[in-house]
Every structure is written in structure tokens, then in C-alpha cells.
Design a protein around this motif. Structure first.
Motif, PDB file in Angstrom:
ATOM      1  N   CYS A  14       0.821  -1.219   0.000  1.00 51.79           N
ATOM      2  CA  CYS A  14       0.000   0.000   0.000  1.00 51.79           C
ATOM      3  C   CYS A  14       0.849   1.262   0.000  1.00 51.79           C
ATOM      4  O   CYS A  14       0.523   2.243  -0.677  1.00 51.79           O
ATOM      5  CB  CYS A  14      -0.950  -0.009   1.195  1.00 51.79           C
ATOM      6  SG  CYS A  14      -2.347  -1.134   0.981  1.00 51.79           S
ATOM      7  N   VAL A  30      -0.182   2.886  -3.525  1.00 52.49           N
ATOM      8  CA  VAL A  30      -1.443   3.627  -3.354  1.00 52.49           C
ATOM      9  C   VAL A  30      -1.167   5.110  -3.104  1.00 52.49           C
ATOM     10  O   VAL A  30      -0.421   5.471  -2.186  1.00 52.49           O
ATOM     11  CB  VAL A  30      -2.264   3.048  -2.190  1.00 52.49           C
ATOM     12  CG1 VAL A  30      -3.591   3.808  -2.045  1.00 52.49           C
ATOM     13  CG2 VAL A  30      -2.532   1.557  -2.398  1.00 52.49           C
ATOM     14  N   PHE A  41      -2.944   6.980   0.589  1.00 53.79           N
ATOM     15  CA  PHE A  41      -3.401   5.780   1.290  1.00 53.79           C
ATOM     16  C   PHE A  41      -4.104   6.131   2.609  1.00 53.79           C
ATOM     17  O   PHE A  41      -5.200   5.637   2.891  1.00 53.79           O
ATOM     18  CB  PHE A  41      -2.205   4.863   1.539  1.00 53.79           C
ATOM     19  CG  PHE A  41      -2.512   3.624   2.329  1.00 53.79           C
ATOM     20  CD1 PHE A  41      -3.561   2.802   1.966  1.00 53.79           C
ATOM     21  CD2 PHE A  41      -1.737   3.280   3.429  1.00 53.79           C
ATOM     22  CE1 PHE A  41      -3.842   1.647   2.684  1.00 53.79           C
ATOM     23  CE2 PHE A  41      -2.002   2.131   4.151  1.00 53.79           C
ATOM     24  CZ  PHE A  41      -3.057   1.317   3.782  1.00 53.79           C
ATOM     25  N   LEU A  82      -8.171   5.463   3.704  1.00 58.09           N
ATOM     26  CA  LEU A  82      -8.596   4.729   4.900  1.00 58.09           C
ATOM     27  C   LEU A  82      -9.459   5.613   5.807  1.00 58.09           C
ATOM     28  O   LEU A  82     -10.455   5.163   6.381  1.00 58.09           O
ATOM     29  CB  LEU A  82      -7.379   4.224   5.681  1.00 58.09           C
ATOM     30  CG  LEU A  82      -6.527   3.130   5.017  1.00 58.09           C
ATOM     31  CD1 LEU A  82      -5.405   2.716   5.949  1.00 58.09           C
ATOM     32  CD2 LEU A  82      -7.380   1.919   4.652  1.00 58.09           C
ATOM     33  N   ILE A 131     -14.381   1.467  -1.097  1.00 61.88           N
ATOM     34  CA  ILE A 131     -12.942   1.634  -1.270  1.00 61.88           C
ATOM     35  C   ILE A 131     -12.616   2.030  -2.701  1.00 61.88           C
ATOM     36  O   ILE A 131     -11.744   2.877  -2.945  1.00 61.88           O
ATOM     37  CB  ILE A 131     -12.204   0.340  -0.860  1.00 61.88           C
ATOM     38  CG1 ILE A 131     -12.331   0.131   0.649  1.00 61.88           C
ATOM     39  CG2 ILE A 131     -10.732   0.395  -1.276  1.00 61.88           C
ATOM     40  CD1 ILE A 131     -11.739  -1.176   1.148  1.00 61.88           C
ATOM     41  N   ALA A 164     -10.648   5.340  -3.738  1.00 64.26           N
ATOM     42  CA  ALA A 164      -9.380   5.197  -4.465  1.00 64.26           C
ATOM     43  C   ALA A 164      -9.407   5.955  -5.784  1.00 64.26           C
ATOM     44  O   ALA A 164      -8.419   6.588  -6.178  1.00 64.26           O
ATOM     45  CB  ALA A 164      -9.086   3.713  -4.712  1.00 64.26           C
ATOM     46  N   THR A 216      -7.593  -0.533  -6.136  1.00 59.06           N
ATOM     47  CA  THR A 216      -8.668  -0.847  -5.194  1.00 59.06           C
ATOM     48  C   THR A 216      -8.437  -2.212  -4.548  1.00 59.06           C
ATOM     49  O   THR A 216      -8.624  -2.380  -3.334  1.00 59.06           O
ATOM     50  CB  THR A 216     -10.026  -0.850  -5.913  1.00 59.06           C
ATOM     51  OG1 THR A 216     -10.291   0.453  -6.416  1.00 59.06           O
ATOM     52  CG2 THR A 216     -11.150  -1.262  -4.962  1.00 59.06           C
ATOM     53  N   ILE A 246      -5.933  -2.179  -1.648  1.00 56.42           N
ATOM     54  CA  ILE A 246      -6.451  -1.579  -0.409  1.00 56.42           C
ATOM     55  C   ILE A 246      -7.441  -2.521   0.272  1.00 56.42           C
ATOM     56  O   ILE A 246      -7.421  -2.679   1.507  1.00 56.42           O
ATOM     57  CB  ILE A 246      -7.125  -0.228  -0.701  1.00 56.42           C
ATOM     58  CG1 ILE A 246      -6.159   0.687  -1.446  1.00 56.42           C
ATOM     59  CG2 ILE A 246      -7.586   0.433   0.593  1.00 56.42           C
ATOM     60  CD1 ILE A 246      -6.809   1.936  -2.019  1.00 56.42           C
ATOM     61  N   PHE A 252      -5.530  -5.100   2.023  1.00 50.74           N
ATOM     62  CA  PHE A 252      -4.876  -4.559   3.215  1.00 50.74           C
ATOM     63  C   PHE A 252      -5.820  -4.638   4.411  1.00 50.74           C
ATOM     64  O   PHE A 252      -5.439  -5.123   5.488  1.00 50.74           O
ATOM     65  CB  PHE A 252      -4.454  -3.102   2.984  1.00 50.74           C
ATOM     66  CG  PHE A 252      -3.982  -2.410   4.235  1.00 50.74           C
ATOM     67  CD1 PHE A 252      -2.658  -2.508   4.641  1.00 50.74           C
ATOM     68  CD2 PHE A 252      -4.862  -1.667   5.023  1.00 50.74           C
ATOM     69  CE1 PHE A 252      -2.215  -1.881   5.800  1.00 50.74           C
ATOM     70  CE2 PHE A 252      -4.430  -1.047   6.178  1.00 50.74           C
ATOM     71  CZ  PHE A 252      -3.103  -1.149   6.576  1.00 50.74           C
TER      72      PHE A 252
END
Length: 338
Positions: A50, A54, A57, A61, A195, A199, A209, A212, A215
Motif C-alpha cells: 500500500c 497507493v 493511502f 482509509l 474503497i 481510491a 482498489t 487496499i 490490506f
């Protein structure tokens, strides 16, 4: 749809191979090998992925609602327990049978769970998919029978209750783990839309996507898995096993396991997106069935069935064939919906 199917197949190949390095670890007990693997797999690899891949990030979140986290978190905890049991099942009954029983259960139940999140498809599509899942169930039964016949082949003429108990326990663990591991499918279906929106708003490519989503699932799963292995390593006084001269070798092997497993999950999540409306169901079935096929072939090549009779191997092949046919029927159902 073609891209989605090919991506799901690639994901299944990676997952089918991920446990193979465990066979070559030295001087480790189950808790050492799988504890190290899960630590790398659930905490190290997702974080690195991530941070490297990402954009924004932390902002993504932070934009997710508490409801999304709860839905994904509870399902991912169940998945974490399930994959831990999967590792135990593989140690009891081997790669091919452990994958067959566990993944077969996952396909059967996990392919239906997304319908709890997404709306039901048209009746003809739904019944076609259910028919495919029934064929998969027949494959699971055949694989379970193959394991029992293999056990009979390997034991002496005198009844070996320890071996019987080991095989029966391993199959039970694989089924129980498979039921719990279906939380993965629900977590993916529940969290992916929100998400994906976050994203995309942050300017990420569509495939990010999946990184994440995994994750969140993997870190939530670690909330059970890591304390469990810490307790077991301490209880059994196994921490000293990490001092072996083979530590570097084992670290490379468990890292390969962790990376393959996480990469497979990310690839599956992207495949589910590419497959469209019924992607969670169809992609999940394709992904897991290819995984079983690869694991069975790997188990055969590494000698797990060397002492098995032709009857046992025939049942194994029949079970695999049924699962493949079942997935083709499920894919046909998805094509009807397109």
C-alpha cells in the motif's frame, strides 16, 4: 469478461503454489513456519504494497465509514481463523487433499455469500450458478472419499487408529476452516464499492482498489492469527527454534509463501471487478478451483499419493473434474447475465 477470467486463473495458480515452500523448511515446527509466514503475509507485505502503490493511502482509509470497517473486520477475523486452520489441515492431510477439501468448501459457501451484499441475479442465472455449485459439492465429496481410501492404502493390515484419527481430524479441520474462510468473500463484496470510490477520487488506477481491500482484510485477520501463534510459540517453548542455522532459508521460503498468497488475493479482487455484476461469485469459484487443480498436481509431483491405490487417485481426479465442470457451469451462468 475474458480479462476477468484470465486474471482469476492467474490468481488461482499463485494460491495453489503458495504453500509448496513449506515442505522445504528445516528445523521448524508448524507454529514456527506458519507463524512467520502469516506475520509476513498479513502485516509486512500489505503495508509495503500500500505504501508503494497507493496514492493518498491514509486519506482513503480515513474516508471509510465505521460500518464498512465493522462489516469487513468481523468477516476478515473469521477468515483469519479459517486460513490458520487451513495450515493445520495441510500438515495433517497434505497439499492436494488439504486444498481440495478446504477450497471446495470455500467455493461452495463463499460463492453464495456475495448474494447477501449484492442483489440476486435473474432466476435463470441464479439456478445455473446454483447447479454449478451442486456439481462442486459432488467434487468435494469425491475428494473426501479419496482421502479416506488413501489412508486405508497407507496403513498396515492392523487398524491404525492414530492414522485414522489424523485423517479424520484433518478433513474436519479443512471443512471448518473453509467455512470460516468464506468471510474473505463477504469482506471483499462489502468493502470494495466504497474503497473503489475513494481510491478513484484520489486518482489511483482501478487495480489499486484490490490492494487496499486486501490490506484491510489481511490486517483484520492478523488480529486473531498473530496472538494465536504468539500464544502457541510461548506455550510450546518454540521460540528457540528460530535460532536454527536454517533461519535465512526458512525466512526466504515463508516470505515467498506470504507474497504469493497476498498477490493471489489482490489479483482475485481485481478479477472479481473485471467480471462485473456476478464477479464475486464467478471469480471466486474460478480462482479457487484453479487453486485446487494446481495444489493437487503439486501434491502428486511431490509424492503425497505415491502409496495410494488407483481407486484413491481415480476418486481424486473425479473430484477435481467435478469441481472444474461446476465452475464452467457457474461461468456459463455469469455469461447469461452479461
Amino acid at each position: 469478461m475474458t480479462i476477468g477470467i484470465l486474471t482469476a486463473i492467474a490468481a488461482g495458480i499463485m494460491l495453489g503454489l503458495y504453500a509448496l515452500p513449506e515442505k522445504y523448511a528445516k528445523d521448524f515446527e508448524f507454529e514456527n513456519t506458519w507463524g512467520m509466514m502469516f506475520f509476513i503475509n498479513m502485516l509486512i507485505v500489505p503495508v509495503i504494497a500500500c505504501l508503494l502503490l497507493v496514492d493518498d493511502f491514509g486519506g482513503i482509509l480515513g474516508s471509510l465509514s465505521t460500518e464498512i470497517y465493522l462489516k469487513m473486520g468481523v468477516a476478515a477475523l473469521a477468515w483469519g481463523v479459517g486460513v490458520m486452520l487451513w495450515g493445520k489441515a495441510i500438515n495433517y492431510i497434505g497439499l492436494s487433499l488439504g486444498f481440495s477439501i478446504f477450497i471446495g468448501t470455500v467455493i461452495l459457501v463463499g460463492s453464495l455469500l456475495p448474494f447477501m451484499v449484492d442483489e440476486l441475479p435473474a432466476s435463470n442465472v441464479l439456478f445455473t450458478i446454483l447447479g454449478g455449485l451442486l456439481i462442486v459439492l459432488l467434487g468435494i465429496v469425491a475428494n473426501g472419499k479419496a482421502g479416506m481410501v488413501r489412508q486405508e492404502d497407507e496403513q498396515n493390515s492392523d487398524t491404525d487408529t492414530t492414522t485414522q484419527g489424523s485423517m479424520g481430524t484433518g478433513i474436519g479441520i479443512a471443512v471448518g476452516g473453509g467455512l470460516l474462510a468464506t468471510g474473505f468473500s463477504y469482506a471483499n463484496a462489502a468493502g470494495r464499492p466504497a474503497i473503489h470510490e475513494a481510491a478513484q477520487a484520489a486518482g489511483n488506477p482501478e487495480w489499486v482498489t484490490a490492494v487496499i481491500v486486501m490490506f484491510v482484510i489481511y490486517v483484520a485477520g492478523a488480529l486473531f492469527v498473530m496472538p494465536y501463534f504468539y500464544y502457541q510459540l510461548t506455550k510450546k517453548s518454540l521460540w528457540s527454534k528460530f535460532k536454527t542455522p536454517a533461519l535465512g532459508r526458512n525466512l526466504m521460503l515463508t516470505s515467498a509463501m506470504g507474497i504469493l498468497n497476498f498477490a493471489a488475493s489482490v489479483t482475485f479482487a481485481y478479477a472479481a471487478y473485471q467480471l462485473g455484476k456476478a464477479g464475486n461469485t464467478v471469480g471466486y469459484a474460478i480462482f479457487n478451483t484453479v487453486c485446487v487443480a494446481v495444489a493437487i498436481l503439486t501434491g502428486l509431483f511431490t509424492g503425497e499419493w505415491a502409496k495410494a491405490s488407483g481407486k484413491a487417485k481415480t476418486l481424486l481426479y473425479v473430484g477435481l473434474a467435478a469441481m472444474v465442470v461446476g465452475v464452467l457451469v457457474i461461468a456459463a451462468g455469469n455469461g447469461m447475465a452479461s
